[in-house]
Design a protein around this motif. Structure first.
Motif, short mmCIF file in Angstrom:
data_model
loop_
_atom_site.label_atom_id
_atom_site.label_comp_id
_atom_site.label_asym_id
_atom_site.label_seq_id
_atom_site.Cartn_x
_atom_site.Cartn_y
_atom_site.Cartn_z
N ASP A 1 -24.30 -78.04 -2.87
CA ASP A 1 -23.43 -79.09 -2.36
C ASP A 1 -24.25 -80.08 -1.54
OD1 ASP A 1 -20.83 -78.04 -3.28
OD2 ASP A 1 -21.24 -76.42 -1.86
N ILE A 2 -24.11 -81.35 -1.86
CA ILE A 2 -24.87 -82.38 -1.15
C ILE A 2 -24.27 -82.67 0.22
CG2 ILE A 2 -25.57 -84.81 -1.19
CD1 ILE A 2 -25.65 -84.62 -4.24
N PHE A 3 -22.97 -82.90 0.24
CA PHE A 3 -22.32 -83.38 1.46
C PHE A 3 -21.69 -82.21 2.22
CE2 PHE A 3 -22.37 -86.98 -1.49
CZ PHE A 3 -23.05 -87.90 -0.71
N LYS A 4 -22.41 -81.73 3.21
CA LYS A 4 -21.95 -80.60 4.01
C LYS A 4 -22.39 -80.78 5.46
CE LYS A 4 -25.98 -78.07 2.31
NZ LYS A 4 -26.44 -76.95 1.47
N GLY A 5 -21.65 -80.15 6.36
CA GLY A 5 -21.94 -80.29 7.78
C GLY A 5 -22.97 -79.31 8.27
N PRO A 6 -23.53 -79.60 9.44
CA PRO A 6 -23.21 -80.78 10.26
C PRO A 6 -23.91 -82.03 9.73
CG PRO A 6 -24.89 -79.46 11.34
CD PRO A 6 -24.49 -78.71 10.11
N LEU A 7 -23.18 -83.13 9.68
CA LEU A 7 -23.74 -84.38 9.19
C LEU A 7 -23.25 -85.52 10.07
CD1 LEU A 7 -25.40 -85.77 6.91
CD2 LEU A 7 -23.23 -86.12 5.71
N LYS A 8 -24.20 -86.36 10.52
CA LYS A 8 -23.86 -87.51 11.34
C LYS A 8 -24.12 -88.80 10.57
CE LYS A 8 -25.01 -85.31 15.77
NZ LYS A 8 -25.87 -85.40 16.98
N ASP A 9 -23.40 -89.85 10.96
CA ASP A 9 -23.70 -91.16 10.37
C ASP A 9 -24.86 -91.79 11.13
OD1 ASP A 9 -22.70 -92.31 12.72
OD2 ASP A 9 -20.81 -92.95 11.80
N ASN A 10 -25.24 -92.99 10.72
CA ASN A 10 -26.43 -93.60 11.34
C ASN A 10 -26.15 -94.23 12.70
OD1 ASN A 10 -25.03 -95.86 10.48
ND2 ASN A 10 -26.74 -96.78 9.36
N LYS A 11 -24.93 -94.02 13.21
CA LYS A 11 -24.60 -94.43 14.58
C LYS A 11 -24.44 -93.22 15.50
CE LYS A 11 -22.30 -98.64 12.99
NZ LYS A 11 -21.02 -99.41 12.92
N GLY A 12 -24.69 -92.01 14.95
CA GLY A 12 -24.64 -90.80 15.75
C GLY A 12 -23.30 -90.10 15.76
N LYS A 13 -22.33 -90.62 15.03
CA LYS A 13 -21.00 -90.00 14.98
C LYS A 13 -20.97 -88.89 13.94
CE LYS A 13 -16.18 -91.01 13.82
NZ LYS A 13 -15.23 -92.07 13.34
N GLU A 14 -20.38 -87.75 14.28
CA GLU A 14 -20.26 -86.65 13.32
C GLU A 14 -19.23 -87.02 12.25
OE1 GLU A 14 -20.36 -82.09 14.08
OE2 GLU A 14 -18.24 -82.66 14.05
N VAL A 15 -19.64 -86.96 10.98
CA VAL A 15 -18.73 -87.30 9.88
C VAL A 15 -18.34 -86.08 9.07
CG1 VAL A 15 -19.36 -89.73 9.65
CG2 VAL A 15 -20.76 -87.99 8.51
N ILE A 16 -19.15 -85.03 9.12
CA ILE A 16 -18.78 -83.75 8.50
C ILE A 16 -19.15 -82.66 9.50
CG2 ILE A 16 -19.04 -82.18 6.54
CD1 ILE A 16 -19.92 -84.48 4.83
N ALA A 17 -18.16 -81.88 9.88
CA ALA A 17 -18.38 -80.85 10.90
C ALA A 17 -19.17 -79.68 10.34
CB ALA A 17 -17.03 -80.35 11.42
N ALA A 18 -19.82 -78.96 11.23
CA ALA A 18 -20.59 -77.78 10.84
C ALA A 18 -19.67 -76.79 10.10
CB ALA A 18 -21.19 -77.12 12.07
N GLY A 19 -20.19 -76.26 9.00
CA GLY A 19 -19.44 -75.29 8.23
C GLY A 19 -18.49 -75.88 7.20
N LYS A 20 -18.30 -77.21 7.23
CA LYS A 20 -17.40 -77.85 6.28
C LYS A 20 -18.19 -78.44 5.12
CE LYS A 20 -13.54 -81.11 5.88
NZ LYS A 20 -12.73 -80.11 5.16
N VAL A 21 -17.66 -78.33 3.92
CA VAL A 21 -18.30 -78.84 2.72
C VAL A 21 -17.35 -79.79 2.00
CG1 VAL A 21 -19.26 -78.25 0.46
CG2 VAL A 21 -19.72 -76.77 2.42
N HIS A 22 -17.85 -80.94 1.59
CA HIS A 22 -17.07 -81.85 0.76
C HIS A 22 -17.55 -81.70 -0.68
CE1 HIS A 22 -15.95 -84.81 4.25
NE2 HIS A 22 -15.28 -83.67 4.28
N LYS A 23 -16.71 -81.14 -1.52
CA LYS A 23 -17.02 -81.01 -2.94
C LYS A 23 -16.92 -82.39 -3.60
CE LYS A 23 -17.48 -76.48 -3.06
NZ LYS A 23 -18.75 -75.82 -3.44
N GLN A 24 -17.48 -82.50 -4.81
CA GLN A 24 -17.51 -83.79 -5.49
C GLN A 24 -16.12 -84.37 -5.71
OE1 GLN A 24 -20.19 -85.24 -5.61
NE2 GLN A 24 -21.82 -84.30 -6.80
N THR A 25 -15.12 -83.52 -5.86
CA THR A 25 -13.77 -83.98 -6.13
C THR A 25 -12.96 -84.27 -4.88
OG1 THR A 25 -13.08 -81.66 -6.30
CG2 THR A 25 -13.65 -82.79 -8.35
N ASP A 26 -13.53 -84.04 -3.69
CA ASP A 26 -12.78 -84.23 -2.46
C ASP A 26 -12.49 -85.72 -2.20
OD1 ASP A 26 -12.80 -81.57 -2.05
OD2 ASP A 26 -14.16 -81.56 -0.33
N LEU A 27 -11.28 -85.98 -1.75
CA LEU A 27 -10.86 -87.36 -1.51
C LEU A 27 -11.71 -88.04 -0.46
CD1 LEU A 27 -8.72 -89.46 -2.30
CD2 LEU A 27 -7.27 -88.57 -0.46
#
Length: 370
Positions: free
Chosen positions: A327-353
């Protein structure tokens, strides 16, 4: 028929439009009559990019038994595409259309589909939703998987730790590609930065050259892109002594020594699914999507400059993608302004809205959406 006649034969088109339907063929008639497929391109078929990837699939369709393909290129995203589609129906007998450009869908495909209920419209872009005409469908692929692999290779090959992305517009699919490329590179070297410039439209040769030169001046040494025709970016980067990861189709012939690998579409997978359904008289596939595992996307062959370590790293991750275990998009992930966009332990699958609505650039991207 010439392009002029197809677009301008308004009298015959009006007659057909008044008829409203082509009639339903019996199974025997369907089996005996070749399926005429129309493919429409917004640019030239040999653009080393978006249109060429579609044309490569159309060329393979021509080899299928019982299939006749008619094509028209350089059709703008205006009422002109409605004229082209209607011309293919009226003059060529097309009963399946592939309008390939994003802007063809709304309002153009949606305007024609109710008028011709026996014609199947299959649009590239993933825009079909429940409630739309059943003779309309859309297909798309998870090409960010290949952009992530581009990033892994770029991460190994960069010497400056500065990579570059030339993009058209900051829509969610483009942002997914920028983010995936950056995350792939930073999986190799966490300190890598990716500088992005948006040109403002899908085909802007002068601005694409200017953006490439500007990013080269800033010290970026590996480039990729999301524009319709990557040719200008690839050639400009190569002339500046930079390395390139391609997009849409292979651009290796344009810069054999600079080309590292690429993220390519394999539209034949979707085309064949739609054509075979039409030939068998089965319901029109309304929503098709897939990535590497489903054969909707693929990677370019490695160029001569790619190191063994880069190949091994990318191949190992690709194997996990093919097995459905990456999975590419998984937490913890921040945007380039330092805001958390995906929390630790959470995964966005390809089909996720959430990914369909992506509106951020990840940590490590230098640039802004606005």
């Amino acid at each position: 028929m010439s392009q002029f006649n197809r677009r301008e034969s308004l009298k015959s088109l009006a007659v057909l439009g008044a008829a409203g339907t082509l009639g339903v063929l019996s199974p025997l008639a369907r089996a005996q009559k070749p399926l005429t497929v129309g493919v429409i391109y917004v640019g030239p078929r040999d653009d080393y990019g978006y249109n060429q990837a579609q044309a490569q699939a159309a060329a393979e369709l021509k080899k299928m038994p019982g299939v006749k393909v008619v094509e028209e290129e350089n059709v703008p995203e205006t009422v002109a595409v409605q004229k082209t589609m209607t011309g293919m129906i009226a003059q060529d007998g097309a009963s399946l259309l592939f309008p390939t450009s994003f802007g063809y869908f709304d309002p153009h495909v949606l305007a024609l589909a109710p008028k011709y209920p026996d014609v199947r419209f299959s649009h590239c872009g993933g825009l079909w939703t429940e409630g739309m005409p059943k003779n309309v469908g859309s297909f798309f692929g998870y090409i960010e998987e290949c952009q992530y692999l581009n990033g892994v290779v770029a991460g190994h090959m960069t010497k400056s730790n500065k990579i570059a992305f030339v993009a058209a517009k900051p829509i969610p699919q483009v942002l997914r590609n920028i983010n995936a490329f950056t995350m792939g590179a930073r999986s190799v070297k966490p300190g890598i930065t990716c500088s992005v410039i948006f040109t403002g439209d899908w085909s802007m040769a002068v601005k694409e050259a200017e953006a490439t030169n500007s990013l080269a001046d800033q010290g970026c040494d590996v480039f990729t892109m999301h524009v319709d025709g990557p040719k200008v970016i690839v050639e400009t980067a190569a002339k500046r002594g930079k390395m390139v990861c391609g997009y849409h189709a292979s651009q290796a012939k344009l810069a054999p020594q600079a080309y590292l690998t690429g993220a390519e579409w394999n539209w034949l997978t979707a085309y064949k699914t739609v054509v075979e359904a039409a030939q068998a008289g089965k319901p029109h596939p309304n929503f098709l999507r897939g990535g590497l595992k489903a054969g909707y996307v693929k990677t370019s062959a490695y160029g001569p400059a790619v190191s063994d370590a880069a190949k091994k790293n990318a191949d190992d991750i690709k194997a996990k993608m093919l097995a459905g275990g990456f999975d590419i998009f998984k937490g913890p992930l921040k945007d380039n302004k330092g805001k958390e966009v995906i929390a630790a332990g959470k995964v966005h699958k390809q089909t996720d809205l959430e990914l369909e609505k992506m509106n951020y650039l990840v940590e490590g991207v230098q640039g802004s959406i606005g």
